[in-house]
Enzyme design. Structure first.
Site, PDB file in Angstrom:
ATOM      1  N   GLU A   1       0.622  69.219  70.241  1.00  0.00           N
ATOM      2  CA  GLU A   1       1.723  68.885  69.350  1.00  0.00           C
ATOM      3  C   GLU A   1       1.350  69.062  67.884  1.00  0.00           C
ATOM      4  O   GLU A   1       0.211  68.854  67.485  1.00  0.00           O
ATOM      5  CB  GLU A   1       2.150  67.439  69.597  1.00  0.00           C
ATOM      6  CG  GLU A   1       2.673  67.267  71.001  1.00  0.00           C
ATOM      7  CD  GLU A   1       3.184  65.861  71.279  1.00  0.00           C
ATOM      8  OE1 GLU A   1       4.063  65.748  72.129  1.00  0.00           O
ATOM      9  OE2 GLU A   1       2.722  64.900  70.652  1.00  0.00           O
TER      10      GLU A   1
ATOM     11  N   CYS B   1       0.831  68.267  60.258  1.00  0.00           N
ATOM     12  CA  CYS B   1      -0.244  67.575  60.972  1.00  0.00           C
ATOM     13  C   CYS B   1      -0.615  68.418  62.185  1.00  0.00           C
ATOM     14  O   CYS B   1       0.206  68.656  63.067  1.00  0.00           O
ATOM     15  CB  CYS B   1       0.269  66.188  61.373  1.00  0.00           C
ATOM     16  SG  CYS B   1      -0.919  65.260  62.337  1.00  0.00           S
TER      17      CYS B   1
ATOM     18  N   CYS C   1      -8.580  64.450  73.899  1.00  0.00           N
ATOM     19  CA  CYS C   1      -9.674  63.982  73.033  1.00  0.00           C
ATOM     20  C   CYS C   1     -10.720  63.287  73.902  1.00  0.00           C
ATOM     21  O   CYS C   1     -10.390  62.728  74.941  1.00  0.00           O
ATOM     22  CB  CYS C   1      -9.115  62.993  72.003  1.00  0.00           C
ATOM     23  SG  CYS C   1     -10.293  62.560  70.703  1.00  0.00           S
TER      24      CYS C   1
ATOM     25  N   CYS D   1     -10.575  56.190  71.603  1.00  0.00           N
ATOM     26  CA  CYS D   1     -10.237  55.093  70.702  1.00  0.00           C
ATOM     27  C   CYS D   1      -9.155  54.264  71.397  1.00  0.00           C
ATOM     28  O   CYS D   1      -8.195  54.805  71.930  1.00  0.00           O
ATOM     29  CB  CYS D   1      -9.732  55.613  69.358  1.00  0.00           C
ATOM     30  SG  CYS D   1     -10.973  56.557  68.477  1.00  0.00           S
TER      31      CYS D   1
ATOM     32  N   CYS E   1      -5.237  54.607  70.584  1.00  0.00           N
ATOM     33  CA  CYS E   1      -4.673  55.947  70.370  1.00  0.00           C
ATOM     34  C   CYS E   1      -4.127  56.519  71.675  1.00  0.00           C
ATOM     35  O   CYS E   1      -4.820  56.551  72.694  1.00  0.00           O
ATOM     36  CB  CYS E   1      -5.740  56.873  69.790  1.00  0.00           C
ATOM     37  SG  CYS E   1      -5.119  58.536  69.517  1.00  0.00           S
TER      38      CYS E   1
ATOM     39  N   CYS F   1       1.560  58.812  63.946  1.00  0.00           N
ATOM     40  CA  CYS F   1       0.105  58.801  64.177  1.00  0.00           C
ATOM     41  C   CYS F   1      -0.228  58.165  65.516  1.00  0.00           C
ATOM     42  O   CYS F   1       0.257  57.089  65.826  1.00  0.00           O
ATOM     43  CB  CYS F   1      -0.614  57.940  63.137  1.00  0.00           C
ATOM     44  SG  CYS F   1      -0.349  58.425  61.468  1.00  0.00           S
TER      45      CYS F   1
END
Ligand code: SAH
Length: 381
Positions: A92, A105, A112, A116, A119, A342
């Site tokens: 994205e 962005c 990933c 975290c 997230c 975010c």
């Protein structure tokens, strides 16, 4: 033999490729302009190149960006593109227009590895690094689209700022990310100022040092906690590179330039890291590192145990930091109704690590939610 994709080559790499083809180095400059300034992906249209060269390039090379699967528009003007990348996954990219600037962005990995806790991308597991062409391709497609629409307001160009804050940890895909950054900064390509390109890292210390040598861009660090105990809980990478090491790397990154600052990102999690004592601890911690703090209201997603701090709590936290001498901004939440804020970027990742089986259920729920939202959101696809 597969054709070379020229889209992901910076000037140095493109020069080498052309010399390998027996061409003069200056051809690279012409090509960069065609590809990244004219947004041209068809060699036949590159009229200042000889016909023989055009034919040679067409036979051996391609200019190929990732394919757009869908596009969503939020009421606040934020746009999100879902791109198909090889391997059956999606990434994205989010466009955030403001009166004075327009920020893109960009994602650097499919999923990933860092896990975290707060997230959404992390919950999807990891599939692979994006290629340089897939990274710069996100910018290429968006600029091409906006130029065609001709409706961009921000100053003189459709994209004025880039933040490497999409899916993935950019410093764990170092070479490809640097190649793409070089193109963003190249005057013949996107010509973005080095202060308007920001790489955000969760704290890969050796990567920060390498970046200082490789490419001069602004650095943002996902700090999120003022001490190691809490940070290790939220950002597991902290166990490998604790805060003291991270801040030392930040100071090295800034070098002697007294005007520069590191952006410290701090996600506001209700009752977790948002108390006045955390703010006071943060002031002490950041005394030695020229920084500005960016408070990010937590963006929730299904399956998370965290909640967003209230507006009042965020305000109080900001006031304490400001009184303590830290420049502190609150990040406005943009595009959350289309899951573009975010930490909400998820794409659809086939988790090769299968690390997060317990999140399978969450994934299914999210997919259902996405489908509903796809119907609601304005789709250009
Ligand atoms: N891996 C890089 C870049 C991607 S995240 C990094 O960690 O910096 C971009 C920013 O959004 C980071 O500061 C990240 O911690 C933050 N973020 C992640 N999930 C979030 C969420 N759910 N709500 C708000 N911010 C989040």
């Amino acid at each position: 033999m597969s054709k070379t994709n020229l889209l992901g080559l910076d000037q140095k790499a493109l020069t080498q490729t052309l010399m390998d083809l027996g061409e003069k180095p200056f051809r690279a400059q012409q090509l960069i302009k065609w590809i990244h300034s004219q947004m041209c992906d068809d060699f036949a249209q590159m009229t200042n190149l000889s016909k023989t060269l055009r034919e040679k390039l067409a036979a051996q090379c391609v200019i190929e960006a990732p394919q757009v699967i869908s596009e969503h528009l939020a009421k606040d003007g934020t746009r999100k593109w879902l791109f198909k990348v090889e391997g059956g996954s999606a990434i994205e990219t989010v466009y955030i227009p403001e009166p004075e600037r327009a920020t893109l962005c960009i994602s650097s990995q499919v999923g990933c590895t860092l896990n975290c806790r707060f997230c959404h991308t992390a919950q999807q597991g990891f599939q692979r690094n994006l290629t340089a062409a897939e990274i710069i391709g996100q910018l290429w497609v968006v600029v091409k689209t906006l130029k065609k629409e001709g409706i961009f307001k921000a100053i003189d160009r459709p994209v004025t700022n880039v933040v490497m804050m999409g899916m993935g940890e950019p410093l764990l895909n170092f070479d490809n990310v640097v190649m793409a950054l070089n193109l963003m900064l190249d005057d013949l390509a996107y010509g973005l100022s080095k202060r308007r390109v920001t790489l955000s890292t969760s704290g890969v210390v050796p990567g920060i040092d390498r970046l200082a040598q490789a490419c001069d861009v602004a650095l943002a660090v996902s700090l999120h906690a003022p001490n190691d105990t809490l940070r290790s809980e939220l950002v597991p990478l902290n166990k490998k590179y604790p805060i003291a090491q991270l801040l030392a790397a930040c100071k090295r990154y800034l070098g002697e330039d007294k005007r520069r600052r590191i952006t410290m990102e701090y996600v506001m999690l209700k009752g977790v890291n948002d108390k006045p004592e955390h703010a006071y601890e943060l002031i002490k911690l950041l005394k030695e590192v020229p920084s500005k703090v960016n408070l990010i209201p937590f963006n929730p997603f299904i399956g998370t145990k965290y909640e967003r701090s209230d507006e009042k709590t965020i305000q109080r936290f900001q006031d304490i930091l400001m009184t303590g001498g830290l420049v502190t901004l609150k990040r406005k939440t943009r595009g959350d109704e289309i899951d573009a804020a975010c930490g909400q970027l998820a794409g659809k990742v086939n988790d090769k690590t299968q690390r997060n089986l317990k999140f399978k259920q969450t994934l299914i729920l999210n997919t259902q939610k996405d489908t509903q939202e796809e119907k609601q959101a304005t789709s250009f696809a």
